[in-house]
Motif scaffolding. Sequence first.
Motif, mmCIF file in Angstrom:
data_model
loop_
_atom_site.group_PDB
_atom_site.id
_atom_site.type_symbol
_atom_site.label_atom_id
_atom_site.label_comp_id
_atom_site.label_asym_id
_atom_site.label_seq_id
_atom_site.Cartn_x
_atom_site.Cartn_y
_atom_site.Cartn_z
ATOM 1 N N SER A 16 0.812 -1.214 0.000
ATOM 2 C CA SER A 16 0.000 0.000 0.000
ATOM 3 C C SER A 16 0.839 1.255 0.000
ATOM 4 O O SER A 16 0.333 2.338 -0.228
ATOM 5 C CB SER A 16 -0.901 0.021 1.233
ATOM 6 N N LEU A 191 -5.383 -6.765 0.511
ATOM 7 C CA LEU A 191 -4.832 -6.243 1.759
ATOM 8 C C LEU A 191 -5.129 -4.756 1.908
ATOM 9 O O LEU A 191 -5.414 -4.278 3.008
ATOM 10 C CB LEU A 191 -3.331 -6.501 1.809
ATOM 11 N N ARG A 192 -5.070 -4.032 0.806
ATOM 12 C CA ARG A 192 -5.397 -2.604 0.866
ATOM 13 C C ARG A 192 -6.871 -2.392 1.222
ATOM 14 O O ARG A 192 -7.223 -1.434 1.913
ATOM 15 C CB ARG A 192 -5.054 -1.922 -0.457
ATOM 16 N N ALA A 195 -7.128 -2.673 4.959
ATOM 17 C CA ALA A 195 -6.589 -1.491 5.628
ATOM 18 C C ALA A 195 -7.515 -0.286 5.522
ATOM 19 O O ALA A 195 -7.444 0.633 6.347
ATOM 20 C CB ALA A 195 -5.218 -1.148 5.039
ATOM 21 N N VAL A 205 -0.532 -1.409 5.772
ATOM 22 C CA VAL A 205 0.054 -2.671 5.334
ATOM 23 C C VAL A 205 1.547 -2.630 5.590
ATOM 24 O O VAL A 205 2.214 -1.622 5.348
ATOM 25 C CB VAL A 205 -0.204 -2.923 3.833
ATOM 26 N N ALA A 214 -1.882 -6.894 6.879
ATOM 27 C CA ALA A 214 -2.737 -5.717 6.767
ATOM 28 C C ALA A 214 -3.577 -5.629 8.026
ATOM 29 O O ALA A 214 -4.105 -6.635 8.500
ATOM 30 C CB ALA A 214 -3.644 -5.815 5.545
#
Length: 411
Positions: A16, A191-192, A195, A205, A214
């Motif tokens: 990220s 994962l972003r 977050a 992340v 994350a």
Amino acid sequence: MLHATGPVDHLLSTPSGAPPAAPAACQARHHALRAFRWYRGDPGDPAELLSGFLADNGLPVRNLGRTDDKNRTIGDSTICGAALYVSADAGSVMAGAVLGAPSPVPVVPDVYAIVYEHSSKSRHKSDFTLSSSAGTASGWSIGAWRDSWTRDEHAHAVEQVRAAIGRGDVYQVNVVGHAAAAYRGDPAPALRRVAALPGARYGGVLAGPGWALATASPETLVEVRDGRVVTRPIKGTRPATEAGLRELLASAKERAEHVMIVDLERNDLARLPGTGPVRVDELFAVRRWVGLWQAESVVSAPLDGDVGLADLLRAICPGGSVTGAPKLAALSRIAELEPVGRGVSMGGAGWLGHDHLDLGLTIRTVAADGARLHAWAGGGITADSDPIAEVDEAAAKAAPIRAALASVTLP
């Protein structure tokens, strides 16, 4: 084997670009310079080794109360700060507690720090990828989640904690379960999404060779800023509806559980050398995280003397809201009950700058290891806990994380 430092070439660029709690002013121009890694079983005191590494890089870890907003220059680099991560296992080592089952994500260090610089120079970035197979980087799919225990086994663990409370062994224990799912493709977008979940005060992340985590954590493990040390324990959860709010505010069980942890955090800060009188600035305030209401308090103390990072971590870690009371007795019970280690969850992740420290508790946190995703969820158990309700609460906490990873729209 201890991995004290490593060059930037060994770092995976963060998916990220924004580690948890990194200042907005740094995010567009910081570059990873060097890293520290410590694993469960490595020699030495992780708190002292981490402090030594950060001090060698010009960060004020020996006196966190010193206000200094100037970046430090080492060689031709300007050090702006460091991203920090401390696992639940590392926290237990720092506290002198019993260790439980090993982490299901052993590739992730138990203590990890990346020093960042402000520099206009271009940096070589690793071409390492967490894609699970070479031909699926453009696609994304997740297999079925497999829990570390069944609902009945989770409920039985709750009953065992209630029995221990009845015997007077503990007052409260936080019980956490683990789940894993195989994946294909590049996990970075997923994962972003984690977050970026609403209410993620520490959304970010962090990544290294072969792994990434994350976090969507809403909870402050510890913050030091403007001469005060602060912790914001969260305890008490209900659906984010009007009925859920009324139920949370009216629940004697949730309030008693919450106050018990606030008292634990007060004691943790009070035994820290260099702090003044501890106070509760806010008690049982209701905040929202995605589709849940949660009760949060604010506990703080002034820094009257020199307070170092190592002493602070030993006093605070692991966080009281994810252990229980008394803390060491609760950690011993956790080690007996949980069949899979807590891995990247229930630790701390955040940022150390020249004028502040800000670490979030790694609840609502997921890890990717190149083949599987790993997630954890649980809750605090008291004498009045209903086992099935506790299992359902853990599932409610896990649901938004799983939905974000799968790119499912939340209702």
